[in-house]
Design a protein around this motif. Structure first.
Motif, short mmCIF file in Angstrom:
data_model
loop_
_atom_site.label_atom_id
_atom_site.label_comp_id
_atom_site.label_asym_id
_atom_site.label_seq_id
_atom_site.Cartn_x
_atom_site.Cartn_y
_atom_site.Cartn_z
N GLU A 100 12.15 -73.28 -70.35
CA GLU A 100 11.34 -74.06 -71.39
C GLU A 100 12.56 -74.72 -72.41
O GLU A 100 12.59 -75.70 -72.56
N TRP B 55 4.38 -69.91 -79.30
CA TRP B 55 4.10 -70.53 -77.92
C TRP B 55 2.90 -70.28 -77.32
O TRP B 55 2.33 -69.07 -77.09
N LYS C 36 14.30 -78.66 -72.98
CA LYS C 36 13.57 -79.41 -74.24
C LYS C 36 14.52 -79.65 -75.28
O LYS C 36 14.62 -80.68 -75.92
N TRP D 114 12.16 -67.46 -70.34
CA TRP D 114 11.48 -68.57 -71.03
C TRP D 114 12.46 -69.56 -71.52
O TRP D 114 12.34 -70.97 -71.38
N ASP E 110 1.86 -77.90 -76.61
CA ASP E 110 3.38 -78.03 -76.38
C ASP E 110 3.99 -79.01 -77.28
O ASP E 110 5.43 -78.86 -77.88
N TRP F 63 7.30 -78.32 -79.84
CA TRP F 63 8.58 -78.64 -79.70
C TRP F 63 9.01 -79.69 -80.98
O TRP F 63 10.21 -79.40 -81.13
#
Length: 560
Positions: free
Chosen positions: A432, A538, A436, A428, A545, A549
């Motif tokens: 991800e 999450w 980010k 992950w 999303d 973030w």
């Protein structure tokens, strides 16, 4: 009294059955007493009794109507009693009868015709010389297991197996392990369909094994168990074709424990091409032949020693999966096989493979996991290998559906200095978090053990000295892997202590996947932390999303 319905009078040297046993009894353990003879109505009325254990009570004579007051018994255990004659018209409800070590010379001596509901008969460790089923068992419509292990069966003829052809049910399992079978007459099992056949340590030599398996010609069996028990000494210098008799047997699943050592090539699998499940234990051979498996569902090679495995061996099994799907392979296990390297091409075309277990080998790399065919892979067990590190480019190209990656008990040494975050759950993180957070504005540096850690210190020292205490904040990814990992739990405990000592330090909790509340209590302080502090969750969808973030970046940048 073990419970309101379970009662034990075991080992009291009783010569009678106490009348004080409650009428509510469902399970009575009367083993290791001294009853000698069971006379009429020896038991008090126990209409609810289902399990009666009379193991080693020195019983020799059982008179008719002895079980009149316990006639609803479904499991009847007579192990270790040298009964001269078993005749009872009362035990009509018995489903499981255990008469191990009773000196039985023949199944005919049991005289259990009234047991029309019998399902399991265990007559192991006796003096029985024939597998011939008595006529009364043919009419037991639910009969499914005949256990004749460790008897005196040396020859099996077509006449012995004749009753098996007369039984309409195809759910019969026949256990013949630890008999010394020297001969199986050709045609003895012709047109017979069994649920299971167990032949562990049933043939005295590899030569007899070859002829014995050939004697099974024409048999159709769902589960075949052959080979040896693990505590036996290895046999060397045997012919490489001693298992060829399997080619004339139609089986779905096969379990083979090998103790033979073959110096030359060993054609083990060519007679298994139509199997749906193959399990080989303690196998040892120089090479593994390429076989075109037609409908393999599960393949296990455990505790094996394979000196050479063809690159294309796995790719020939094009439908490997973890779930049971007809005409597809479910699971691949190569535990403790001494495998040092697997090429990327070994898994080409395995687009249905979901579970891959490779623990206990000598792997140093997992580059093969980047094969694009592994799109369905969800679980990998690569524990107890020689993996020191995994390059970033490999981690970033792991299968997208991967949910569990076990690297425990590998010699991975980690350390970290001058970093901002300690993070876990690499899949992950790589897919991800790195993109980010490090790629955002402003960029925030993450501490990744696969990229930033340096070897040289023990894992514990690096976690405390270089990792957590050298960071401003710690991101905790709560998942099932986190709950089950000893190292993750240790790191969390250290991080909590660090937060108390450092005023500007803090924990950021991310719930990566739902974990039962009771399981969070396994990690010291986690359950209370989740109750008292805000955390991020999450969800993995586009709408949530963006907010996720933004909140995470804000938490990282904030002073506390």
């Amino acid at each position: 009294v073990l419970s309101n319905t379970h009662f034990s009078c075991a080992g009291r040297n009783l010569r009678y059955v106490p009348s004080e046993i409650p009428i509510s009894a469902e399970h009575l353990d009367f083993s290791f007493n001294n009853l000698s003879n069971l006379n009429q109505a020896v038991f008090p009325p126990l209409p609810h009794l289902h399990v009666l254990d009379l193991t080693r009570c020195h019983i020799q004579l059982i008179t008719d109507n002895a079980f009149f007051n316990v006639r609803n018994v479904t499991t009847f255990i007579l192990t270790g009693n040298h009964i001269k004659n078993l005749i009872s018209h009362d035990l009509t409800m018995v489903q499981q009868l255990i008469v191990v070590e009773t000196r039985l010379a023949s199944l005919e001596d049991l005289h259990i015709q009234p047991m029309s509901k019998l399902q399991i008969l265990n007559a192991g460790t006796n003096n029985i010389k024939s597998i011939r089923i008595p006529p009364y068992l043919i009419n037991c419509s639910n009969f499914r297991v005949l256990d004749l292990h460790a008897n005196k069966i040396t020859v099996i003829t077509a006449n012995d197996t004749l009753p098996l052809r007369q039984i309409r049910s195809r759910n019969i399992t026949l256990i013949l392990s630890r008999n010394y079978i020297f001969q199986i007459q050709p045609g003895a099992f012709q047109n017979i369909h069994l649920q299971g056949l167990y032949l562990l340590d049933s043939f005295p030599s590899s030569t007899v094994t070859k002829s014995g398996l050939s004697g099974l010609s024409g048999l159709k069996v769902d589960k075949l168990v052959v080979g040896h028990y693990k505590d036996n000494v290895k046999i060397v210098n045997v012919e490489d074709d001693f298992m060829d008799g399997l080619c004339s047997v139609d089986f779905q699943e096969i379990y083979f424990r090998q103790k033979e050592e073959i110096s030359n090539g060993f054609n083990l699998f060519h007679c298994m091409s139509n199997a749906t499940k193959i399990s080989v234990l303690q196998g040892k051979w120089n090479d593994m032949e390429i076989v075109e498996f037609q409908q393999l569902k599960e393949l296990q090679l455990r505790s094996c020693k394979i000196h050479f495995m063809p690159t294309m061996q796995f790719s020939n099994i094009k439908s490997l999966e973890t779930l049971i799907v007809k005409d597809n392979v479910e699971q691949t296990e190569f535990r403790n096989c001494g495998i040092e390297d697997l090429r990327r091409s070994s898994f080409t075309q395995l687009d249905r493979l979901r579970h891959l277990a490779l623990s206990g080998n000598r792997l140093m790399a997992v580059d093969f996991l980047t094969n694009p065919s592994l799109v369905s892979l969800t679980q990998i067990d690569a524990g107890q290998n020689n993996i020191v590190s995994i390059p970033l480019n490999i981690l970033s190209h792991l299968p997208l559906n991967l949910s569990a990656f076990d690297l425990s008990r590998n010699p991975i040494e980690c350390s970290c200095s001058n970093t901002d975050l300690i993070i876990k759950d690499e899949a992950w993180v790589m897919e991800e978090l790195v993109e980010k957070i490090e790629g955002g504005v402003p960029p925030i540096h993450l501490c990744l053990h696969v990229r930033d850690f340096q070897a040289g210190k023990s894992i514990t020292s690096n976690i405390i000295d270089e990792g957590i205490t050298g960071s401003r904040k710690v991101i905790v990814l709560v998942s099932q892997h986190f709950i089950d990992s000893d190292w993750c739990r240790f790191e969390f405990e250290v991080a909590q202590s660090w937060v108390v000592l450092e005023r500007n330090a803090s924990l950021i909790i991310i719930i990566l996947e739902d974990v039962e509340e009771e399981k969070t209590k396994k990690v010291m302080g986690l359950h209370k932390h989740l109750k008292r502090n805000t955390y991020l969750k999450w969800k993995g969808n586009a709408l949530s999303d963006v907010m996720f973030w933004n909140r995470l970046r804000s938490a990282i940048i904030s002073g506390k």
